[in-house]
Write a protein that holds these residues in place. Sequence first.
Motif, PDB file in Angstrom:
ATOM      1  N   ARG A  33      -1.496   9.373  -9.322  1.00 25.70           N
ATOM      2  CA  ARG A  33      -1.308   7.952  -9.037  1.00 25.70           C
ATOM      3  C   ARG A  33      -2.638   7.474  -8.482  1.00 25.70           C
ATOM      4  O   ARG A  33      -3.114   7.993  -7.475  1.00 25.70           O
ATOM      5  CB  ARG A  33      -0.181   7.773  -8.019  1.00 25.70           C
ATOM      6  CG  ARG A  33       0.094   6.322  -7.660  1.00 25.70           C
ATOM      7  CD  ARG A  33       1.239   6.228  -6.656  1.00 25.70           C
ATOM      8  NE  ARG A  33       1.494   4.841  -6.313  1.00 25.70           N
ATOM      9  CZ  ARG A  33       2.693   4.276  -6.333  1.00 25.70           C
ATOM     10  NH1 ARG A  33       3.747   4.986  -6.695  1.00 25.70           N
ATOM     11  NH2 ARG A  33       2.844   3.011  -5.986  1.00 25.70           N
ATOM     12  N   ASP A  34      -3.250   6.480  -9.121  1.00 28.34           N
ATOM     13  CA  ASP A  34      -4.638   6.164  -8.772  1.00 28.34           C
ATOM     14  C   ASP A  34      -4.770   4.987  -7.807  1.00 28.34           C
ATOM     15  O   ASP A  34      -5.812   4.349  -7.723  1.00 28.34           O
ATOM     16  CB  ASP A  34      -5.476   5.938 -10.029  1.00 28.34           C
ATOM     17  CG  ASP A  34      -5.224   4.587 -10.686  1.00 28.34           C
ATOM     18  OD1 ASP A  34      -4.217   3.938 -10.346  1.00 28.34           O
ATOM     19  OD2 ASP A  34      -6.037   4.189 -11.535  1.00 28.34           O
ATOM     20  N   THR A  35      -3.712   4.719  -7.049  1.00 31.52           N
ATOM     21  CA  THR A  35      -3.814   3.676  -6.024  1.00 31.52           C
ATOM     22  C   THR A  35      -4.520   4.164  -4.772  1.00 31.52           C
ATOM     23  O   THR A  35      -4.752   3.388  -3.850  1.00 31.52           O
ATOM     24  CB  THR A  35      -2.414   3.165  -5.650  1.00 31.52           C
ATOM     25  OG1 THR A  35      -1.586   4.282  -5.296  1.00 31.52           O
ATOM     26  CG2 THR A  35      -1.785   2.406  -6.789  1.00 31.52           C
ATOM     27  N   GLY A  36      -4.857   5.447  -4.733  1.00 27.05           N
ATOM     28  CA  GLY A  36      -5.640   5.968  -3.620  1.00 27.05           C
ATOM     29  C   GLY A  36      -4.848   6.880  -2.706  1.00 27.05           C
ATOM     30  O   GLY A  36      -3.621   6.797  -2.602  1.00 27.05           O
ATOM     31  N   THR A  37      -5.570   7.752  -2.034  1.00 28.46           N
ATOM     32  CA  THR A  37      -4.985   8.559  -0.964  1.00 28.46           C
ATOM     33  C   THR A  37      -5.168   7.810   0.354  1.00 28.46           C
ATOM     34  O   THR A  37      -6.006   6.916   0.469  1.00 28.46           O
ATOM     35  CB  THR A  37      -5.674   9.924  -0.862  1.00 28.46           C
ATOM     36  OG1 THR A  37      -7.055   9.729  -0.500  1.00 28.46           O
ATOM     37  CG2 THR A  37      -5.606  10.674  -2.180  1.00 28.46           C
ATOM     38  N   LYS A  42       0.857  -1.190   0.000  1.00 31.85           N
ATOM     39  CA  LYS A  42       0.000   0.000   0.000  1.00 31.85           C
ATOM     40  C   LYS A  42       0.892   1.239   0.000  1.00 31.85           C
ATOM     41  O   LYS A  42       1.842   1.329   0.784  1.00 31.85           O
ATOM     42  CB  LYS A  42      -0.914   0.021   1.228  1.00 31.85           C
ATOM     43  CG  LYS A  42      -1.884  -1.146   1.293  1.00 31.85           C
ATOM     44  CD  LYS A  42      -2.896  -1.124   0.179  1.00 31.85           C
ATOM     45  CE  LYS A  42      -3.917  -2.241   0.311  1.00 31.85           C
ATOM     46  NZ  LYS A  42      -4.843  -2.284  -0.842  1.00 31.85           N
ATOM     47  N   HIS A  75      -9.422   4.974  -4.710  1.00 28.74           N
ATOM     48  CA  HIS A  75      -8.545   4.178  -5.563  1.00 28.74           C
ATOM     49  C   HIS A  75      -9.257   3.877  -6.882  1.00 28.74           C
ATOM     50  O   HIS A  75     -10.475   3.818  -6.945  1.00 28.74           O
ATOM     51  CB  HIS A  75      -8.047   2.917  -4.882  1.00 28.74           C
ATOM     52  CG  HIS A  75      -8.957   2.308  -3.863  1.00 28.74           C
ATOM     53  ND1 HIS A  75      -9.772   3.029  -3.028  1.00 28.74           N
ATOM     54  CD2 HIS A  75      -9.175   1.019  -3.522  1.00 28.74           C
ATOM     55  CE1 HIS A  75     -10.448   2.223  -2.236  1.00 28.74           C
ATOM     56  NE2 HIS A  75     -10.126   1.000  -2.525  1.00 28.74           N
ATOM     57  N   GLN A 133      -7.515   3.690   2.644  1.00 28.91           N
ATOM     58  CA  GLN A 133      -7.231   3.860   1.225  1.00 28.91           C
ATOM     59  C   GLN A 133      -8.512   4.327   0.555  1.00 28.91           C
ATOM     60  O   GLN A 133      -9.502   3.602   0.518  1.00 28.91           O
ATOM     61  CB  GLN A 133      -6.753   2.541   0.636  1.00 28.91           C
ATOM     62  CG  GLN A 133      -6.336   2.609  -0.820  1.00 28.91           C
ATOM     63  CD  GLN A 133      -5.889   1.249  -1.340  1.00 28.91           C
ATOM     64  OE1 GLN A 133      -6.088   0.228  -0.695  1.00 28.91           O
ATOM     65  NE2 GLN A 133      -5.279   1.231  -2.511  1.00 28.91           N
ATOM     66  N   VAL A 161      -6.137  -0.490  -9.271  1.00 30.02           N
ATOM     67  CA  VAL A 161      -6.516  -1.372  -8.176  1.00 30.02           C
ATOM     68  C   VAL A 161      -7.639  -2.309  -8.604  1.00 30.02           C
ATOM     69  O   VAL A 161      -7.548  -3.538  -8.449  1.00 30.02           O
ATOM     70  CB  VAL A 161      -6.943  -0.553  -6.935  1.00 30.02           C
ATOM     71  CG1 VAL A 161      -7.422  -1.479  -5.824  1.00 30.02           C
ATOM     72  CG2 VAL A 161      -5.780   0.316  -6.450  1.00 30.02           C
ATOM     73  N   TYR A 162      -8.694  -1.754  -9.163  1.00 28.51           N
ATOM     74  CA  TYR A 162      -9.885  -2.559  -9.427  1.00 28.51           C
ATOM     75  C   TYR A 162      -9.787  -3.401 -10.691  1.00 28.51           C
ATOM     76  O   TYR A 162     -10.534  -4.372 -10.840  1.00 28.51           O
ATOM     77  CB  TYR A 162     -11.127  -1.663  -9.443  1.00 28.51           C
ATOM     78  CG  TYR A 162     -11.595  -1.392  -8.034  1.00 28.51           C
ATOM     79  CD1 TYR A 162     -12.507  -2.231  -7.416  1.00 28.51           C
ATOM     80  CD2 TYR A 162     -11.063  -0.353  -7.294  1.00 28.51           C
ATOM     81  CE1 TYR A 162     -12.899  -2.022  -6.109  1.00 28.51           C
ATOM     82  CE2 TYR A 162     -11.440  -0.136  -5.989  1.00 28.51           C
ATOM     83  CZ  TYR A 162     -12.369  -0.971  -5.398  1.00 28.51           C
ATOM     84  OH  TYR A 162     -12.736  -0.774  -4.096  1.00 28.51           O
ATOM     85  N   ARG A 216     -14.557   8.476  -2.482  1.00 27.63           N
ATOM     86  CA  ARG A 216     -13.879   8.849  -3.718  1.00 27.63           C
ATOM     87  C   ARG A 216     -14.374  10.151  -4.338  1.00 27.63           C
ATOM     88  O   ARG A 216     -13.686  10.735  -5.190  1.00 27.63           O
ATOM     89  CB  ARG A 216     -14.042   7.721  -4.740  1.00 27.63           C
ATOM     90  CG  ARG A 216     -15.452   7.576  -5.305  1.00 27.63           C
ATOM     91  CD  ARG A 216     -15.616   6.337  -6.174  1.00 27.63           C
ATOM     92  NE  ARG A 216     -14.745   6.326  -7.329  1.00 27.63           N
ATOM     93  CZ  ARG A 216     -15.079   6.845  -8.513  1.00 27.63           C
ATOM     94  NH1 ARG A 216     -16.258   7.417  -8.687  1.00 27.63           N
ATOM     95  NH2 ARG A 216     -14.238   6.786  -9.519  1.00 27.63           N
ATOM     96  N   ASP A 240       0.516   8.061   0.815  1.00 26.39           N
ATOM     97  CA  ASP A 240       0.937   9.257   0.093  1.00 26.39           C
ATOM     98  C   ASP A 240       1.514  10.349   0.982  1.00 26.39           C
ATOM     99  O   ASP A 240       2.427  11.066   0.573  1.00 26.39           O
ATOM    100  CB  ASP A 240      -0.214   9.822  -0.743  1.00 26.39           C
ATOM    101  CG  ASP A 240      -1.487  10.021   0.072  1.00 26.39           C
ATOM    102  OD1 ASP A 240      -1.761   9.202   0.967  1.00 26.39           O
ATOM    103  OD2 ASP A 240      -2.223  10.979  -0.200  1.00 26.39           O
TER     104      ASP A 240
END
Length: 782
Positions: free
Chosen positions: A621-625, A406, A456, A453, A460-461, A537, A409
């Motif tokens: 970066r779309d892995t999430g905050t 994970k 995302h 997270q 991820v999905y 989101r 950020d």
Amino acid sequence: MATLGVGARLPRKEDDRFLRGRGEFVGDIKLPGMQEVAFVRSPIAHGRIRAITIPDAIRSQVFVAADLTGVEPIRCYTALAGFKRSDQPVLAAGKVRHVGELVAMCVAPTRAEAEDLAQQVVVELDELPAVHDMLAASNPGSALVHEEWGDNIVLTTLVDEDMADVRRRAAVTVTRELRTARQAMCPIEGRGVVATWDTRKGQLVVYSSTQQPHIVRTGIAECLGLDHAAVRVVAPDVGGGFGYKGILLPEEICLGWATRRLGVPLRWLEDRREHLTASANCREHHYVLTAYADRDGKLLGLDCEATVDAGAYSSYPFSACLEGAQVASILPGVYDFPHYRCRAVSVASNKPPILPYRGVARTGVCFALELVLDALARELEIEPMALRLKNLVQPDQMPFTNITQKYFDSGDYPECLKQAMSAIKLGEVRARQRAGEPDGRRIGVGCAMYCEQAGHGTSVYSGWGIPMVPGHEQAVARLTPDGGLELRIGAHSHGQGMETTMSQVAHEILGVAHDKIRLVHGDTEYTPYSTGTWGSRSMIWSGGAVAAACEQLAERARKIAAKLLQCRVEEVTMSGGELVGPASRIPLADIALAWYRRPQDLPPDVDAGGLEVTAGYRPLRDTGTFSYATHAALVAVDPDTGEVEILDYVVVEDGGVLVNPMIVDGQIFGGTAQGIGTAFYEEMRFDEQGQPLGSTLSDYLLPGPAEVPPIRILHMETPSPLTRFGQKGIGEGGAIPPPAALTNAINDALKDWGVELLSSPVTPRRIVEAIEAARARSGAAA
């Protein structure tokens, strides 16, 4: 002058209509000729349908599975290796798999008459043994929810590592078995559906109380064999969702099919008994968690066996593995340690399908991990907060990739914990504990930390391979002829205040007055395709898309303004709703006037797209905050009655840049209230036949104003480097740590007696039983 854009504590625009009773919910929709629907539901958890008898006099008003020709079952799949698929019939066919499963649909002019029809339908069932306990469900010889599987394991998720060396090296090893109760989400407004066939457009129109109108549209089209263009889904005002309204409903399919067949609009409104008995569907987890540490309290590793009750079917679009598959990846939380193993098993049962609920798996893993950390601190005889400080990810490590990959950020986890301990006055509490309470109660302090997270996306999905993979989020920004601004987004609000926060984003860029900004959302006919509102989101993705659209709109306006101001485009800036040149300025409304009504004033190279822009957005970066918080609680426990009073409750949270701190506070207040419900009150128990043992709000307890104390909120704002304004997702966080923080506080209060609570909810009965068991152990030892 105070800002009215990003960061302002702006009162919510939508509250005017809500407070005046002028909102429009599904229950307010009345169409000419509309009839009502009631469902015949399974009275048992598991059985084969032998026959369904319908009196001839009402046969034209009652529909069963055999009538729904051409209707496909709800199919939710995932690409995760080992996942077992299950078709969910829209109306039960051949077998029922949980209490409340739909068996027949009855249509009449009123709901009362439709329920009278349902009473006349006789369903003959051969009852089968019910899979009621997720641990027993995986034993050989257990009854099978889906015989074709050969067992009841939906999916096993494994993060594997040989822990033998860690076991040898650890100075201290602590193992605990923990369990969380099954819950029923209880938004004020239940589910509701109105369906009608628009003969002029050749289009099925479905009004639904949903968080995901576009996803519902896709699901309806697939099940009914319709083109997307032939389905329109409208979500009006939604009175709370929390994940409960984040799926495709069999009721939506039923009404969509029947309205076309009957030629009249149809409505179904869920009553509370339906909600509680057919939809008690989240957060039932079991953990055996072991923590290994050195003598100073530094974590060496975690080893976990987790089980999640996934219910009878995979709900579309998230699947039955939504919680179980996440447990292994999110269990480490905010801590840094070198070794980790976790095996998480999603188990099918004869209970309603599991659904996402505010926090999605995090409430359970936070409960397990944070209670084990306190147990470890007691074993080492050190302050639990000091143990946490030794193990938190440090700010100079950010951005940090943790043991399950994970990507954190930004943030300062130690500072968050320190502020919470200072606010709860930990030193004073310890002195008060040593002195004792004059009324005989015992006080305790507990804390819990989490990271979430949020927001995302594709990267991820796409790995999950579920029917819903988010891509770029889009927004439309349109300047109206009078200088107003119309925004359109695909996400939908169910209490988050999006009409206000999206307006703040637009105002930040264009300077249009808030009363001139209108948000259109919740209607697939007018809004860009979106996976909807889930996973904290919306402010990240839709807020970013609104900003991108407004920036592109501003650029088009600058080009027109340069012509009207007789200067170069590079010399024009946007300020306070005006375009400013070297010598003069022009209001944005005059730009609109020129485009719509005085085209002769426009330059020949004007952008032919005009003053309407569709823009897409995806974070860098779309892995999430990763938002995070510390919750700290001070409680007083009456050892005679088991009653618990919350004396103080502190939240220190970091959601990055807060677009509207007042709305964030509201989210945290509401989430914490739900977390208190999880900690102390909410539990849907099932008997050995799979029967839910609560059917009213007298049986299923919720916290009210008297049970929720004043909550003190402190904000930290560590901007995310990944998002447009530095914002992070914040909507779910308040509901995650309260069960852990409060249970830790109770255990702290009773630790001198050797009392330890490890299951939620922590009820007075369970506290008294734990005290009596501890006294019995002490007596036996003496």
